[in-house]
Design a protein around this motif. Sequence first.
Motif, PDB file in Angstrom:
ATOM      1  N   TYR A  77       9.752 -44.356  -2.662  1.00  0.00           N
ATOM      2  CA  TYR A  77       8.431 -44.987  -2.722  1.00  0.00           C
ATOM      3  C   TYR A  77       7.699 -44.432  -3.936  1.00  0.00           C
ATOM      4  O   TYR A  77       7.576 -43.209  -4.093  1.00  0.00           O
ATOM      5  N   GLU A  78       7.212 -45.331  -4.799  1.00  0.00           N
ATOM      6  CA  GLU A  78       6.410 -44.893  -5.941  1.00  0.00           C
ATOM      7  C   GLU A  78       5.335 -45.934  -6.236  1.00  0.00           C
ATOM      8  O   GLU A  78       5.534 -47.137  -6.029  1.00  0.00           O
ATOM      9  N   MET A  79       4.168 -45.453  -6.684  1.00  0.00           N
ATOM     10  CA  MET A  79       3.040 -46.339  -6.938  1.00  0.00           C
ATOM     11  C   MET A  79       2.370 -45.960  -8.246  1.00  0.00           C
ATOM     12  O   MET A  79       2.212 -44.780  -8.567  1.00  0.00           O
ATOM     13  N   ARG A  87       1.311 -51.428  -9.413  1.00  0.00           N
ATOM     14  CA  ARG A  87       2.720 -51.741  -9.191  1.00  0.00           C
ATOM     15  C   ARG A  87       3.280 -50.725  -8.198  1.00  0.00           C
ATOM     16  O   ARG A  87       3.129 -49.520  -8.385  1.00  0.00           O
ATOM     17  N   VAL A  88       3.918 -51.222  -7.141  1.00  0.00           N
ATOM     18  CA  VAL A  88       4.512 -50.381  -6.110  1.00  0.00           C
ATOM     19  C   VAL A  88       5.985 -50.767  -5.996  1.00  0.00           C
ATOM     20  O   VAL A  88       6.322 -51.956  -5.892  1.00  0.00           O
ATOM     21  N   ARG A  89       6.860 -49.770  -6.032  1.00  0.00           N
ATOM     22  CA  ARG A  89       8.292 -50.002  -5.837  1.00  0.00           C
ATOM     23  C   ARG A  89       8.787 -49.092  -4.722  1.00  0.00           C
ATOM     24  O   ARG A  89       8.377 -47.933  -4.623  1.00  0.00           O
ATOM     25  N   PHE A  90       9.688 -49.623  -3.887  1.00  0.00           N
ATOM     26  CA  PHE A  90      10.204 -48.819  -2.785  1.00  0.00           C
ATOM     27  C   PHE A  90      11.535 -49.391  -2.312  1.00  0.00           C
ATOM     28  O   PHE A  90      11.905 -50.526  -2.628  1.00  0.00           O
ATOM     29  N   SER A  91      12.246 -48.556  -1.556  1.00  0.00           N
ATOM     30  CA  SER A  91      13.441 -48.988  -0.831  1.00  0.00           C
ATOM     31  C   SER A  91      13.191 -48.721   0.647  1.00  0.00           C
ATOM     32  O   SER A  91      12.673 -47.661   1.011  1.00  0.00           O
ATOM     33  N   ARG A 102      18.843 -53.166   4.568  1.00  0.00           N
ATOM     34  CA  ARG A 102      18.197 -52.350   3.545  1.00  0.00           C
ATOM     35  C   ARG A 102      17.760 -53.255   2.398  1.00  0.00           C
ATOM     36  O   ARG A 102      18.472 -54.185   2.031  1.00  0.00           O
ATOM     37  N   TRP A 103      16.575 -52.967   1.857  1.00  0.00           N
ATOM     38  CA  TRP A 103      16.082 -53.810   0.769  1.00  0.00           C
ATOM     39  C   TRP A 103      15.225 -53.032  -0.209  1.00  0.00           C
ATOM     40  O   TRP A 103      14.660 -51.991   0.121  1.00  0.00           O
ATOM     41  N   ASP A 104      15.148 -53.554  -1.431  1.00  0.00           N
ATOM     42  CA  ASP A 104      14.273 -53.040  -2.466  1.00  0.00           C
ATOM     43  C   ASP A 104      13.063 -53.956  -2.552  1.00  0.00           C
ATOM     44  O   ASP A 104      13.204 -55.189  -2.601  1.00  0.00           O
ATOM     45  N   GLY A 105      11.876 -53.347  -2.559  1.00  0.00           N
ATOM     46  CA  GLY A 105      10.648 -54.124  -2.591  1.00  0.00           C
ATOM     47  C   GLY A 105       9.805 -53.800  -3.797  1.00  0.00           C
ATOM     48  O   GLY A 105       9.854 -52.684  -4.337  1.00  0.00           O
TER      49      GLY A 105
END
Length: 653
Positions: A77-79, A87-91, A102-105
């Motif tokens: 998780y990173e923001m 921008r936020v990215r996470f798995s 499982r997914w990447d968002g």
Amino acid sequence: MTEERTGPVDFPARVSRYGRNEPLPERHALRAGPLTAVLESGDLRYIKLGDDLIVLRLYAAVRDRDWNTIEPKYLTYEMQQDDEGFRVRFSAEHQAGDVNFRWDGMIAGAADGVITVTMDGEALNDFLKNRIGWCVLHPMELAGVAASTETPDGQVKGTFPDLIAPHQPFIDMTAISHATPSGGEVTIRFEGDLFEMEDQRNWTDASYKTYSTPLRLPYPAEIKQGDRIWQRVTIQAKGTSAEPDADKGPMRVTVDAAGGRRLPAIGLGLAGHDAPLDERDVALLRAINPAHLHVVLDLTKTNWSDRLALAAAQAGALDAALVVEAVAGADGAGLGELAANLKTIVVPVDSVLVFRDTDVVTNNPVLKAARDAFAAAGLTTRIGGGSRAYFTELNRATLPLDGMDVVSYTLNPQVHAFDNASLTESLAAQAETVRSARAIAGERPLAVGPITLSPRFNPNATSGGAEIAGDHLPPSVDYRQPSLFAAGWLTGSINALGNAGADRLTYFETTGWKGLIERRDHPLRIPGFHSWPGMAFPIYHVLAAVGEFAGGDILPVTISDALRVQALALASGARRRVILANMTDDRDVVALELGGVGQGMMRRLDESTVHLAASDPESFRATGESIAASGSVLTIELPPFGLAVIDAELTSS
């Protein structure tokens, strides 16, 4: 694992507030040009254009073959954010039973007022699913607003339904557009699947939900290991970019003394554990003035007559009537025996709600069988029914209304979402179910209940259900039952349903972990449920405060932010009582406008008094402090998840 508690326990503040010694999810305020939003884990909540709420919540759901929601575990998780975008990215991984996905968002907001979310996921083994993908919750305040959708067959115009729609108002969408109250326009686009909308007010969610994969397609659907799912949702706002009003001062609660109606009759459910009531419990429960005791009788079982006798004895001890929910076999089997048993009951029977064991709604054959059986026994008890599952089933059914003396449905706030904020949001939608039910039932008495925090059972399950581990709560039990949050939710529920015009309400059970008072004969509980034998839960004190006004009126209240504070106002002659409840983990100040009142008394129910309230209810209810109005306003400070009961006498009309 169990832990023994035989006497009062000083629980941590978080446990008293909302049932768990864990922090609530962290929230981040975000901006995308003219849009503002709140980020909570992988969800966006309360997306606004200026002061206009355009999306209540945007989240990804993974739901198994029984429609159970599999919550995510975040692996990464990173923001990043600045004054104009984020921008936020996470798995994330969803794993329970045979489900493993499982997914990447990615969630991104740009300065031009565009928010984009994507899902790129893979099944890690074979399983059956009912839904995987993004869900957009449009606020229920859009009722009656015109909308235009794009579909594979072209543009379709319509409106967000006013009364709760039994079926999908929009289908096969690739985009939807609508205006905002302040003159802006919002367009939401969907990629990766066909999307459709359902009216989630059917389940007391305060929203219309747009979700992926039309329900007309067969489900559960098989997912194979290695199957991939990709989706994208884009929200674009145009028009007004006025800044939201950030400085609104204290919360305001205004009581409308001119708009009152009779307070509904309020009763309780018979405890599912079937243990007798202790004398102490009887004394405490009588203080609530319960109008009725609701008992469920499965007439296809052999021991239902024992349960009826227990219910009759407890109703008599509580000076309450009986409400019977009778589940009959084929061709109304058991209804004749029920009629014969009811003839021997000495307590009054308010009504009998009848259902067939294979159905969740009342049909004409079972209703006719009940009427025939009761007529043969010489009983004149009111007979009715409706839905023993959700309002949804009532809304979709063709009911034999001509033969029904009372129409009923049950209610709980946790069909789709389970967090505190979503449960608080659901309170406004409870009133909408009454409004729509009244359109179905006409002038027939409308009974809502049993009303519970968790569903009584899952009417949509297609499997036998997973075995419950010894350290987990049954699905019908909520860990918040003995918390201050539950008391605040109950306050808002009585306000919503009572002011909407429900005639009868049934809440929870008498005792046990679905009740108002913990059992005295059961010292063992799993660590996830914080109680002790004989503990009076905060919800007990709400119903005791309301019970003193039985036969009086409920008054409308206007609340400046009902996600922060709930309120309930009662009247009996010149007496006024207002219950205020803080629904958040922040301290709040409420300006209470209660016209014609100069001073009053206040009793606090919060983490400083909850131990006394739980262990010595009578002493707690004798406490109070005087308060005085400044002008026509009483200023009340509420600690996190704290409640206050304010009593006053009118000094002028």
